[in-house]
Motif scaffolding. Structure first.
Motif, PDB file in Angstrom:
ATOM      1  N   ARG A  74       0.837  -1.196   0.000  1.00  0.00           N
ATOM      2  CA  ARG A  74       0.000   0.000   0.000  1.00  0.00           C
ATOM      3  C   ARG A  74       0.870   1.244   0.000  1.00  0.00           C
ATOM      4  O   ARG A  74       1.984   1.224   0.519  1.00  0.00           O
ATOM      5  CB  ARG A  74      -0.910   0.007   1.225  1.00  0.00           C
ATOM      6  N   ILE A  75       0.335   2.326  -0.563  1.00  0.00           N
ATOM      7  CA  ILE A  75       1.077   3.579  -0.612  1.00  0.00           C
ATOM      8  C   ILE A  75       0.274   4.675   0.083  1.00  0.00           C
ATOM      9  O   ILE A  75      -0.952   4.605   0.166  1.00  0.00           O
ATOM     10  CB  ILE A  75       1.401   3.996  -2.059  1.00  0.00           C
ATOM     11  N   HIS A  76       0.997   5.658   0.594  1.00  0.00           N
ATOM     12  CA  HIS A  76       0.382   6.834   1.212  1.00  0.00           C
ATOM     13  C   HIS A  76       0.956   8.090   0.579  1.00  0.00           C
ATOM     14  O   HIS A  76       2.069   8.092   0.055  1.00  0.00           O
ATOM     15  CB  HIS A  76       0.659   6.864   2.723  1.00  0.00           C
ATOM     16  N   GLY A  77       0.203   9.186   0.695  1.00  0.00           N
ATOM     17  CA  GLY A  77       0.718  10.484   0.304  1.00  0.00           C
ATOM     18  C   GLY A  77       0.602  10.764  -1.179  1.00  0.00           C
ATOM     19  O   GLY A  77       0.168   9.935  -1.977  1.00  0.00           O
ATOM     20  N   SER A  78       1.004  11.955  -1.533  1.00  0.00           N
ATOM     21  CA  SER A  78       1.035  12.412  -2.922  1.00  0.00           C
ATOM     22  C   SER A  78       2.235  13.320  -3.107  1.00  0.00           C
ATOM     23  O   SER A  78       2.627  14.052  -2.193  1.00  0.00           O
ATOM     24  CB  SER A  78      -0.240  13.200  -3.268  1.00  0.00           C
ATOM     25  N   LYS A  79       2.835  13.227  -4.294  1.00  0.00           N
ATOM     26  CA  LYS A  79       3.938  14.138  -4.673  1.00  0.00           C
ATOM     27  C   LYS A  79       5.047  14.248  -3.618  1.00  0.00           C
ATOM     28  O   LYS A  79       5.308  15.364  -3.123  1.00  0.00           O
ATOM     29  CB  LYS A  79       3.383  15.535  -4.982  1.00  0.00           C
ATOM     30  N   PRO A  80       5.709  13.191  -3.181  1.00  0.00           N
ATOM     31  CA  PRO A  80       5.705  11.853  -3.765  1.00  0.00           C
ATOM     32  C   PRO A  80       4.832  10.890  -2.960  1.00  0.00           C
ATOM     33  O   PRO A  80       4.404  11.206  -1.860  1.00  0.00           O
ATOM     34  CB  PRO A  80       7.177  11.455  -3.640  1.00  0.00           C
ATOM     35  N   VAL A  81       4.617   9.691  -3.538  1.00  0.00           N
ATOM     36  CA  VAL A  81       3.950   8.631  -2.790  1.00  0.00           C
ATOM     37  C   VAL A  81       5.021   7.760  -2.136  1.00  0.00           C
ATOM     38  O   VAL A  81       6.125   7.603  -2.671  1.00  0.00           O
ATOM     39  CB  VAL A  81       3.035   7.777  -3.680  1.00  0.00           C
ATOM     40  N   VAL A  82       4.683   7.221  -0.973  1.00  0.00           N
ATOM     41  CA  VAL A  82       5.627   6.429  -0.181  1.00  0.00           C
ATOM     42  C   VAL A  82       4.992   5.083   0.134  1.00  0.00           C
ATOM     43  O   VAL A  82       3.788   5.005   0.401  1.00  0.00           O
ATOM     44  CB  VAL A  82       5.988   7.168   1.131  1.00  0.00           C
ATOM     45  N   GLU A  98      10.500  -2.114   0.405  1.00  0.00           N
ATOM     46  CA  GLU A  98      10.508  -1.858   1.841  1.00  0.00           C
ATOM     47  C   GLU A  98       9.591  -0.696   2.194  1.00  0.00           C
ATOM     48  O   GLU A  98       9.392   0.226   1.394  1.00  0.00           O
ATOM     49  CB  GLU A  98      11.931  -1.536   2.333  1.00  0.00           C
ATOM     50  N   VAL A  99       9.028  -0.764   3.409  1.00  0.00           N
ATOM     51  CA  VAL A  99       8.248   0.352   3.935  1.00  0.00           C
ATOM     52  C   VAL A  99       9.147   1.586   4.001  1.00  0.00           C
ATOM     53  O   VAL A  99      10.287   1.506   4.457  1.00  0.00           O
ATOM     54  CB  VAL A  99       7.693   0.019   5.333  1.00  0.00           C
ATOM     55  N   GLY A 100       8.633   2.725   3.543  1.00  0.00           N
ATOM     56  CA  GLY A 100       9.417   3.959   3.534  1.00  0.00           C
ATOM     57  C   GLY A 100      10.023   4.279   2.182  1.00  0.00           C
ATOM     58  O   GLY A 100      10.509   5.397   1.972  1.00  0.00           O
TER      59      GLY A 100
END
Length: 381
Positions: A74-82, A98-100
């Protein structure tokens, strides 16, 4: 590294302004600045690695092949996604993601400046294979305190049976992992012996360890079982190694739990003494019986969440062991608060926890850290 110093300054400024509610706008600006620096750092890494043909080693290319339409992260955020969470026993887990990790490009399309929904669309645009260029940040974002290394009781490569929740035992895939039994009587496993972060862990107390019949599909196999959850099946390369692992793991299962003792010890320490926390900062916590929200300084470590009155407290006033719990975002209508989330227990008799943060970014940070901290522990009981 420049980015590391930026992170230090952000943490320092956050501590200065959290006690002043009128500084919320300044706090948000600082968070936006950190996010901008994260983007600049990722872009700089990307450019340098392209120029030097990858010699810098910051960026990596990860290939994830879907199974039944699922990639497993799964990813979170925008510009950038993590990358926020990686499901165990999935293509993402075995790919090395990896996470992060900051996602720089997806199948050749640069996504550093794209919104979350755009990245999801690109990733699911009729493709069963993802080629991801990522910038690895976990070493930068982790707290810089280091735990003194403890010598393991025994370590070595074992075969671990994956996909344990489905199908017959002899149809499962076996993957090679580095296992380490440590003095805290916990069994940790890693992708390779060179990794520092475990993929999973198990508290050995109250577990049984027994040889497996040939039907399991691997010679020299044995089962670690709590009697409640899904057993862990592993196999050694020789009968001698299998016998030695079984003997040591049985001894660990009958001992106390220094890991729990250490967690209890942390209750009487200031928050700064908890080394390499998975996350830390202020949260609004809903009291028991819905009696109101209180601001608390929280430190997350190995799926245990410690509660303090503030960042300068000498001891914690409480602790929540979150092994087996799930984390879920909440709507404003459900909680009465913006940026809220809940931590859901595996059994109804256990306590439910509710929190909210001052910003959407902070909420994503906490949810990601909680999922990462909890999911490292093998769900065997």
């Amino acid at each position: 590294m420049l980015f590391s110093s930026v992170v230090k300054r952000k943490i320092y400024f956050t501590e200065l302004i959290t006690s002043n509610s009128s500084s919320d706008s300044l706090r948000r600006k600082l968070e936006d600045l950190l996010k901008l620096m994260l983007l600049v750092w990722a872009r700089e890494s990307h450019v340098i690695s392209k120029i030097t043909a990858g010699e810098r080693g910051v960026d990596k290319t990860i290939v994830v092949k879907s199974e039944s339409g699922e990639f497993g992260f799964r990813i979170h955020g925008s510009k950038p996604v993590v990358v926020a969470a990686i499901e165990p026993e999935t293509p993402a887990e075995s790919s090395g993601l990896e996470v992060g990790d900051i996602i720089i490009s997806v199948n050749g399309v640069e996504v550093l400046d794209k919104h979350h929904t755009e990245v999801v669309k690109i990733a699911h645009d009729g493709c069963e294979t993802l080629e991801l260029e990522v910038a690895r940040t976990i070493g930068v974002l982790m707290h810089e305190q280091q735990e003194p290394p403890s010598q393991p009781i025994f370590s070595g490569y074992l075969w671990r049976q994956s996909g344990q929740a489905k199908g017959a035992p002899n149809t499962k895939k076996w993957v090679r992992r580095w296992f380490s039994l440590r003095p805290d009587n916990c069994l940790y496993y890693y992708k390779t012996e060179d990794d520092n972060q475990p993929v999973g862990a198990m508290i050995m107390a109250k577990h049984t360890v027994d040889h497996c019949p040939p039907e399991v599909g691997k010679p020299y196999a044995f089962k670690i079982d709590s009697g409640e959850g899904i057993p862990l099946y592993v196999a050694a390369d020789t009968e001698e190694l299998s016998s030695r692992w079984i003997k040591l793991l049985k001894q660990a299962a009958t001992q106390g739990t220094p890991w729990l003792d250490n967690s209890a010890h942390n209750l009487y320490q200031p928050p700064c003494s908890i080394t390499r926390p998975d996350c830390f900062g202020y949260l609004l916590k809903l009291g028991s019986r819905w009696c109101g929200w209180s601001k608390r300084y929280c430190v997350l470590k190995d799926a245990c969440l410690y509660f303090y009155q503030d960042a300068n407290s000498k001891t914690a006033f409480g602790m929540a062991c979150l092994h087996g719990y799930k984390v879920s975002s909440m709507s404003t209508n459900a909680s009465g608060k913006k940026n809220s989330f809940e931590i859901i227990p595996p059994e109804t008799k256990l306590r439910h926890y509710y929190f909210c943060t001052e910003s959407e970014m902070d909420k994503k940070r906490w949810i990601s850290a909680l999922e990462y901290s909890i999911d490292r522990w093998i769900k065997s009981g």
